[in-house]
Scaffold this motif. Structure first.
Motif, mmCIF file in Angstrom:
data_model
loop_
_atom_site.group_PDB
_atom_site.id
_atom_site.type_symbol
_atom_site.label_atom_id
_atom_site.label_comp_id
_atom_site.label_asym_id
_atom_site.label_seq_id
_atom_site.Cartn_x
_atom_site.Cartn_y
_atom_site.Cartn_z
ATOM 1 N N THR A 92 0.837 -1.010 0.211
ATOM 2 C CA THR A 92 -0.085 -0.088 -0.017
ATOM 3 C C THR A 92 0.902 1.126 0.030
ATOM 4 O OG1 THR A 92 -1.662 -1.121 1.333
ATOM 5 C CG2 THR A 92 -1.771 1.092 1.180
ATOM 6 N N TYR A 124 -6.030 2.552 -5.967
ATOM 7 C CA TYR A 124 -6.095 2.136 -4.445
ATOM 8 C C TYR A 124 -7.305 2.606 -3.686
ATOM 9 C CZ TYR A 124 -1.031 0.823 -5.334
ATOM 10 O OH TYR A 124 0.031 0.369 -6.016
ATOM 11 N N CYS A 141 -4.753 -2.353 -1.590
ATOM 12 C CA CYS A 141 -5.631 -1.425 -1.037
ATOM 13 C C CYS A 141 -5.668 -1.599 0.410
ATOM 14 C CB CYS A 141 -7.194 -1.926 -1.370
ATOM 15 S SG CYS A 141 -7.463 -1.336 -3.405
#
Length: 165
Positions: A92, A124, A141
C-alpha cells in the motif's frame, strides 16, 4: 471506551467482536487471533492507545505496521478498525492523499471484489472485504470488514484526507 469499532453491542461474540479484538491485539503487540484470552484480557488493564498524527477535522489514518485504520476527528482517534493492507509484493502506498472517487456497491476488479470502495490514489482504495486477516494480504488496497465499510461510508465523504504510514 477504547474506540475499537464493533458495531452495536448485541451480547454475542461474533465476527465484529473478533475484528475489534484483533485490532486491539495488533495495537498492543499480542498474538493476532481475535480471541479475548488471558493475555488479551490482561492487556485491557493498561492498554496502549494509538495516537493520531493528523490534526484535521476528518482524516482516515492507516498504520501499516500495526495493520489498523483509524477514523480521526480534529486530532482525536474516534474509531479504530482491523485492517489488512498490501502484502510485501504489492504494498500500500505511504503518504497523504484524499478520497477522490467512490462506488456505492460492489466493484469487480481484476484482483477481486471491492465493497463500497473509496479511492484515494489511482486504483487504491479503502474498501470492504469478506477477508480481513491479521496480516498484510491485499494487492495494495486497505481492507476493512463489510459492516465496518458501511459504518465508514457516510463518515468518509469525497475529499476526506487519508494518511498512510
Amino acid at each position: 471506551q477504547l474506540k475499537y469499532w464493533l458495531g452495536a453491542i448485541d451480547g454475542e461474540y461474533g465476527y465484529l467482536t473478533t475484528q475489534a479484538v484483533m485490532a486491539f491485539q495488533k495495537v498492543n503487540g499480542l498474538t493476532r487471533d481475535g480471541i479475548a484470552g488471558p493475555q488479551t484480557m490482561a492487556a485491557l488493564r493498561d492498554p496502549i492507545r494509538p495516537q493520531a498524527r493528523s490534526t484535521g477535522e476528518r482524516v482516515v489514518e492507516v498504520k501499516k505496521g500495526k495493520q489498523i485504520a483509524m477514523l480521526v476527528r480534529s486530532g482525536t482517534v474516534a474509531r479504530i478498525f482491523n485492517a489488512s493492507t498490501g502484502k510485501p509484493a504489492t504494498p500500500t502506498p505511504s503518504g497523504r492523499f484524499q478520497v477522490y472517487r467512490q462506488i456505492d456497491g460492489w466493484r469487480e476488479s481484476d484482483l477481486g471484489l471491492l465493497y463500497r470502495p473509496k479511492y484515494f490514489i489511482g486504483g487504491y482504495a479503502i474498501h470492504g472485504s469478506t477477508s480481513v486477516p491479521a496480516y498484510a494480504a491485499s494487492h495494495g488496497c486497505v481492507r476493512v470488514g463489510l459492516r465496518a465499510m458501511d459504518y465508514l461510508w457516510s463518515r468518509v465523504p469525497i475529499g476526506t484526507r487519508v494518511r498512510i504510514y
